[in-house]
Design a protein around this motif. Structure first.
Motif, PDB file in Angstrom:
ATOM      1  N   ALA A 148     -13.127   9.560 -26.312  1.00  0.00           N
ATOM      2  CA  ALA A 148     -14.002   8.551 -25.706  1.00  0.00           C
ATOM      3  C   ALA A 148     -14.818   9.215 -24.607  1.00  0.00           C
ATOM      4  CB  ALA A 148     -13.170   7.402 -25.128  1.00  0.00           C
ATOM      5  N   VAL A 149     -16.106   9.402 -24.873  1.00  0.00           N
ATOM      6  CA  VAL A 149     -16.981  10.043 -23.884  1.00  0.00           C
ATOM      7  C   VAL A 149     -17.897   9.003 -23.259  1.00  0.00           C
ATOM      8  CG1 VAL A 149     -16.920  12.258 -25.066  1.00  0.00           C
ATOM      9  CG2 VAL A 149     -18.741  10.629 -25.607  1.00  0.00           C
ATOM     10  N   GLU A 150     -18.412   9.347 -22.074  1.00  0.00           N
ATOM     11  CA  GLU A 150     -19.343   8.475 -21.377  1.00  0.00           C
ATOM     12  C   GLU A 150     -20.775   8.890 -21.667  1.00  0.00           C
ATOM     13  OE1 GLU A 150     -18.393   8.609 -17.249  1.00  0.00           O
ATOM     14  OE2 GLU A 150     -16.306   7.946 -17.535  1.00  0.00           O
ATOM     15  N   GLU A 151     -21.697   8.012 -21.370  1.00  0.00           N
ATOM     16  CA  GLU A 151     -23.104   8.343 -21.567  1.00  0.00           C
ATOM     17  C   GLU A 151     -23.510   9.446 -20.596  1.00  0.00           C
ATOM     18  OE1 GLU A 151     -27.481   6.065 -21.603  1.00  0.00           O
ATOM     19  OE2 GLU A 151     -25.602   4.931 -21.383  1.00  0.00           O
ATOM     20  N   ARG A 152     -24.271  10.396 -21.090  1.00  0.00           N
ATOM     21  CA  ARG A 152     -24.708  11.509 -20.252  1.00  0.00           C
ATOM     22  C   ARG A 152     -25.613  11.005 -19.132  1.00  0.00           C
ATOM     23  NH1 ARG A 152     -26.741  14.401 -24.041  1.00  0.00           N
ATOM     24  NH2 ARG A 152     -24.957  15.775 -24.346  1.00  0.00           N
ATOM     25  N   GLN A 153     -25.356  11.464 -17.914  1.00  0.00           N
ATOM     26  CA  GLN A 153     -26.176  11.083 -16.765  1.00  0.00           C
ATOM     27  C   GLN A 153     -27.486  11.867 -16.779  1.00  0.00           C
ATOM     28  OE1 GLN A 153     -25.317   8.567 -14.500  1.00  0.00           O
ATOM     29  NE2 GLN A 153     -23.768   8.273 -16.085  1.00  0.00           N
ATOM     30  N   PRO A 154     -28.624  11.200 -16.598  1.00  0.00           N
ATOM     31  CA  PRO A 154     -29.901  11.923 -16.606  1.00  0.00           C
ATOM     32  C   PRO A 154     -30.018  12.850 -15.400  1.00  0.00           C
ATOM     33  CG  PRO A 154     -30.226   9.642 -15.902  1.00  0.00           C
ATOM     34  CD  PRO A 154     -28.800   9.751 -16.352  1.00  0.00           C
ATOM     35  N   THR A 155     -30.806  13.893 -15.573  1.00  0.00           N
ATOM     36  CA  THR A 155     -31.077  14.819 -14.474  1.00  0.00           C
ATOM     37  C   THR A 155     -31.857  14.103 -13.375  1.00  0.00           C
ATOM     38  OG1 THR A 155     -31.167  16.686 -15.996  1.00  0.00           O
ATOM     39  CG2 THR A 155     -32.207  16.990 -13.835  1.00  0.00           C
ATOM     40  N   GLU A 156     -31.459  14.331 -12.152  1.00  0.00           N
ATOM     41  CA  GLU A 156     -32.181  13.733 -11.021  1.00  0.00           C
ATOM     42  C   GLU A 156     -33.464  14.518 -10.785  1.00  0.00           C
ATOM     43  OE1 GLU A 156     -30.613  12.182  -6.867  1.00  0.00           O
ATOM     44  OE2 GLU A 156     -30.963  14.340  -6.767  1.00  0.00           O
ATOM     45  N   GLY A 157     -34.591  13.849 -10.886  1.00  0.00           N
ATOM     46  CA  GLY A 157     -35.870  14.497 -10.612  1.00  0.00           C
ATOM     47  C   GLY A 157     -36.056  14.738  -9.117  1.00  0.00           C
ATOM     48  N   ALA A 158     -37.208  15.269  -8.778  1.00  0.00           N
ATOM     49  CA  ALA A 158     -37.490  15.587  -7.374  1.00  0.00           C
ATOM     50  C   ALA A 158     -37.495  14.316  -6.522  1.00  0.00           C
ATOM     51  CB  ALA A 158     -38.826  16.295  -7.255  1.00  0.00           C
ATOM     52  N   LYS A 159     -36.751  14.351  -5.419  1.00  0.00           N
ATOM     53  CA  LYS A 159     -36.740  13.256  -4.442  1.00  0.00           C
ATOM     54  C   LYS A 159     -37.461  13.735  -3.186  1.00  0.00           C
ATOM     55  CE  LYS A 159     -32.989  11.017  -3.600  1.00  0.00           C
ATOM     56  NZ  LYS A 159     -31.557  10.755  -3.270  1.00  0.00           N
ATOM     57  N   ILE A 160     -38.559  13.071  -2.878  1.00  0.00           N
ATOM     58  CA  ILE A 160     -39.398  13.471  -1.747  1.00  0.00           C
ATOM     59  C   ILE A 160     -39.521  12.315  -0.765  1.00  0.00           C
ATOM     60  CG2 ILE A 160     -41.707  14.233  -1.037  1.00  0.00           C
ATOM     61  CD1 ILE A 160     -42.035  15.487  -3.798  1.00  0.00           C
TER      62      ILE A 160
END
Length: 349
Positions: free
Chosen positions: A171-183
């Motif tokens: 049972a795997v979880e949904e892959r977390q998206p990469t965090e883009g640039a936070k400015i």
């Protein structure tokens, strides 16, 4: 919604695609790599898979018994392979580490969710590996036994780590998206002021987070004199010049659960298609040059003088690698390293 593949169907796909790497086959099947491996538990197709303990505190101190191994850590754009022996392990609640002359890692235990011991019959003989994955089933670290490893330690190691649950379903979880640039553009003056006061590179992430930013966001916002954006095509030049100069480096490649570090030179540079490769006897690097979206030369003040690095990001904003200069001696002021980076061409926009 498509019906999930059964373990038997996954094993059949694996048997029919022996030329494909597990990561690529899993992606083609629409499953995680960990699910692909788990499906072989109890199978009879020359691949023996055992579920094992996965927490670093249980695993890492025991790996020394295997002697010399190859440790692999990767992200979607870069593979980092280091030959050596697992030595001192230091546990930490949020971050742990393996410290050794050749195997050097930084571990984030909360992301470790699955572990497997794998024995696989190949054309070159029996291959033994330990593989560890996060909650989404993505690989964090793989450890390959070599001819020079202590194979007698394999069976007792696997026995002590074996879990009661040996189900082939995972049972795997949904892959977390990469965090883009936070400015946080309003905080640029504070960022620069605090940046100038840094005395250690480890202070940077805390500084960025305090200001509501992340690494890439802070780099984009800061600009000169601390950050210089480089043409991604210059990374191949960087590898060649660093190799020719015999410049020692400290090269970090990681994912959300593990960072692996290479200390030393980059000697044998071999581009192959989209891949930029370092193929040395005890260190291999495989870098997708076509994934290099943003590359920066970054300067951070420290007590020993400026720490200047080359850092690369993918199109989603994920960190691919960081590379610093390694001092050859206490007297080394890293002038050669600083010169290599200073000569890299800026990106013309």
């Amino acid at each position: 919604m498509n019906k999930p593949l059964s373990a038997a169907e996954i094993r059949a796909a694996k048997s029919a695609n022996t030329d494909k790497r597990d990561r690529d086959l899993a992606a083609a099947l629409g499953i995680s790599e960990a699910e692909l491996i788990a499906a072989h538990i109890g199978g009879t197709d020359g691949m023996k898979v055992t579920r094992i303990a996965y927490h670093p505190d249980e695993v890492m101190p025991r790996l020394t018994s295997l002697g010399e191994v190859m440790s692999l850590t990767r992200n979607a754009s870069c593979v980092h392979e280091r030959v050596g022996t697992f030595e001192e392990y230091k546990s930490g609640q949020h971050a742990s580490m393996v410290l050794g002359k050749e195997i050097d890692t930084r571990i984030f235990p909360k992301h470790w969710a699955f572990g497997f011991a794998i024995e696989n019959e190949t054309a070159k003989g029996l291959r033994r590996t330990l593989q560890f994955f996060d909650q989404a089933g993505d690989a964090l670290q793989k450890i390959f036994l070599r001819e020079t490893s202590n194979h007698e330690a394999w069976k007792p190691l696997v026995e002590v780590l074996t879990l009661e649950d040996q189900s082939p379903e995972l049972a795997v979880e949904e892959r977390q998206p990469t965090e883009g640039a936070k400015i946080n553009a309003d905080k640029r003056e504070i960022l620069i002021d605090e940046w100038q006061k840094m005395t250690d590179t480890h202070q940077f992430n805390r500084l960025a987070a305090k200001l509501g930013m992340n690494r890439l966001g802070a780099y984009r916002l800061a600009g000169a004199p601390f950050v210089r954006r480089i043409d991604p095509a210059a990374v191949e030049t960087f590898l060649n010049v660093t190799s020719e100069a015999g410049q020692k480096v400290v090269l970090f490649v990681g994912n959300r659960g593990n960072i692996q570090i290479h200390w030393g030179t980059l000697d044998n540079i071999k581009p192959m298609g989209p891949w930029l490769n370092v193929l040395d006897p005890r260190f291999n690097l495989h870098l997708r040059g076509d994934h290099l979206a943003e590359v920066y030369v970054v300067e951070k003040p420290t007590k020993r003088g400026p720490a200047i690095s080359l850092e690369a990001f993918d199109a989603e904003g994920g960190l691919i690698f960081q590379c610093f200069g390694q001092r050859k001696s206490e007297a080394d002021d890293l002038a050669q390293w600083h010169g290599i980076l200073a000569d890299l061409p800026e990106l013309v926009q």
